[in-house]
Design an enzyme around this catalytic site. Structure first.
Site, PDB file in Angstrom:
ATOM      1  N   GLY A 296       0.818  -1.204   0.000  1.00  0.00           N
ATOM      2  CA  GLY A 296       0.000   0.000   0.000  1.00  0.00           C
ATOM      3  C   GLY A 296       0.847   1.247   0.000  1.00  0.00           C
ATOM      4  N   ARG A 297       0.276   2.337  -0.491  1.00  0.00           N
ATOM      5  CA  ARG A 297       1.006   3.599  -0.556  1.00  0.00           C
ATOM      6  C   ARG A 297       0.010   4.739  -0.403  1.00  0.00           C
ATOM      7  NH1 ARG A 297       5.970   5.494  -2.972  1.00  0.00           N
ATOM      8  NH2 ARG A 297       6.535   3.293  -3.176  1.00  0.00           N
ATOM      9  N   GLY A 298       0.362   5.714   0.443  1.00  0.00           N
ATOM     10  CA  GLY A 298      -0.500   6.870   0.653  1.00  0.00           C
ATOM     11  C   GLY A 298       0.295   8.153   0.623  1.00  0.00           C
ATOM     12  N   GLY A 299      -0.336   9.231   1.086  1.00  0.00           N
ATOM     13  CA  GLY A 299       0.306  10.534   1.035  1.00  0.00           C
ATOM     14  C   GLY A 299       1.441  10.706   2.014  1.00  0.00           C
ATOM     15  N   PHE A 300       1.482   9.855   3.057  1.00  0.00           N
ATOM     16  CA  PHE A 300       2.486  10.041   4.096  1.00  0.00           C
ATOM     17  C   PHE A 300       3.474   8.892   4.212  1.00  0.00           C
ATOM     18  CE2 PHE A 300      -1.337  12.341   5.671  1.00  0.00           C
ATOM     19  CZ  PHE A 300      -0.837  13.617   5.489  1.00  0.00           C
ATOM     20  N   GLY A 301       3.256   7.813   3.474  1.00  0.00           N
ATOM     21  CA  GLY A 301       4.196   6.714   3.597  1.00  0.00           C
ATOM     22  C   GLY A 301       3.809   5.509   2.762  1.00  0.00           C
TER      23      GLY A 301
ATOM     24  N   LYS B  18       4.703   0.242   8.187  1.00  0.00           N
ATOM     25  CA  LYS B  18       4.468   1.524   7.508  1.00  0.00           C
ATOM     26  C   LYS B  18       5.698   2.412   7.666  1.00  0.00           C
ATOM     27  CE  LYS B  18       1.309   5.506   7.598  1.00  0.00           C
ATOM     28  NZ  LYS B  18       0.099   6.057   8.260  1.00  0.00           N
TER      29      LYS B  18
ATOM     30  N   ASP C  17      -9.505  11.132   8.939  1.00  0.00           N
ATOM     31  CA  ASP C  17      -9.264  10.667   7.565  1.00  0.00           C
ATOM     32  C   ASP C  17      -9.979   9.336   7.324  1.00  0.00           C
ATOM     33  OD1 ASP C  17      -8.290  10.920   4.987  1.00  0.00           O
ATOM     34  OD2 ASP C  17      -6.341  10.037   5.435  1.00  0.00           O
TER      35      ASP C  17
END
Length: 329
Positions: free
Chosen positions: A46-51, A67, A175
């Site tokens: 997984g990948r998001g805006g913070f890591g 993470k 969020d």
């Protein structure tokens, strides 16, 4: 770290993974690097805006999620501290289990202006229980609609319980979205990603921020307009998620529209109970999405007043449960 030191840290991680009552442990960067194959792309889940989130495999064969926060100085420490402090002590069947954390700064030789210099590299990582079924978003975007109604209902109920628990702990998630709802082997939902979360002190019911971080489409109108943060901020996001589970999209005007869309799908067999559940969930979604925060229901009313009406949940009476006149507080 010596082999013996890493072995003891592995044992500590195994212990907290197996013991749901155990507190999260401090983990060395070398251990987390080792179990993720040096943060291999093949281990990325997984990948998001913070890591980025990686699959970590322990010598025992058990799996965890690691993470790694991006090294952006404007957000790294703030989001790391927010997530660790909010997750510390959070233990509920509908929140992801927090196993450990890493906060290390290393000096590494790096090229600069034609020569090598020692530079500080900061490592901020979090370790969680691995959720094998992925995130809720993966299922909502599935054109085959493979989630049966009973599963959808249990997911809605579980998310509501998880948000209720967080609000009892004075935590506003900030969020909530399908990407941050993970699913275990039994499709039980677990709320994850507390990087933007706020924990209010006992005397406060709101906060104001100039940093309006979140995900468009799930952020409450008052937060977007004025930066106001209350527990009703999460309720708005919850309403959007419920409607997506029900309809596959965010837009819906009435309970009747939702019920009618499910009536044909159920047919005639055992449809009454299911349609009552659909109706209750549609009521939750639409009321939670109300533009005005004061008209959105509190989590206790969602669970006891709306879901309770279909006699699914049997929640114990707690001191935070108000009277009918306090429904929206």
């Amino acid at each position: 770290m010596t082999d013996g030191g890493q072995s003891s840290q592995l044992a500590a991680l195994e212990k907290v993974l197996l013991d749901e009552t155990a507190d999260p442990v401090d983990l060395p960067f070398s251990l987390l690097s080792s179990i993720t194959g040096n943060f291999s792309e093949a281990q990325e889940i997984g990948r998001g805006g913070f890591g980025v989130v990686y699959r970590g495999v322990l010598p025992s064969g058990r799996t965890v999620a690691v993470k790694q926060l991006f090294e952006r100085y404007d957000i790294l420490d703030k989001n790391f501290e927010s997530e660790v402090t909010c997750l510390a002590g959070v233990k509920h069947k509908n929140t992801v289990r927090f196993l450990g954390y890493c906060s290390e700064t290393q000096q590494v030789l790096m090229p600069y202006d034609g020569k090598c210099v020692l530079a500080d590299v900061r490592h901020r990582l979090l370790c969680f229980e691995y959720m094998p079924k992925g995130c809720l978003a993966d299922y909502l975007s599935d054109a085959s609609c493979r989630l049966q109604w009973t599963t959808r209902y249990q997911i809605i109920k579980g998310i509501c319980e998880g948000v209720h628990y967080l609000h009892q702990q004075r935590i506003i998630h900030m969020d909530l979205k399908p990407q941050n709802v993970l699913l275990d082997d039994n499709m039980v939902p677990r709320i994850a990603d507390f990087g933007l979360s706020r924990r209010l002190s006992g005397s406060k019911s709101r906060a104001i921020t100039d940093h309006k971080l979140g995900t468009m489409g799930y952020m409450a109108p008052e937060f977007l307009i004025s930066g106001e943060i209350t527990f009703k901020t999460d309720i708005y996001s919850l309403g959007i998620i419920v409607m997506e589970i029900l309809m596959g999209h965010k837009e819906c005007s009435s309970v009747k529209e939702v019920v009618e869309s499910w009536t044909d799908m159920f047919g005639t067999s055992n449809s009454h109970t299911s349609l009552e559940q659909v109706k209750a969930c549609a009521q939750i979604g639409i009321e939670c999405k109300n533009y005005y925060p004061g008209k959105r229901p509190a989590t206790w009313f969602i669970i006891r007043g709306i879901l309770g009406d279909v006699e699914i949940l049997n929640w114990p009476v707690t001191s935070d449960v108000g009277t009918s006149t306090e429904r929206m507080s």
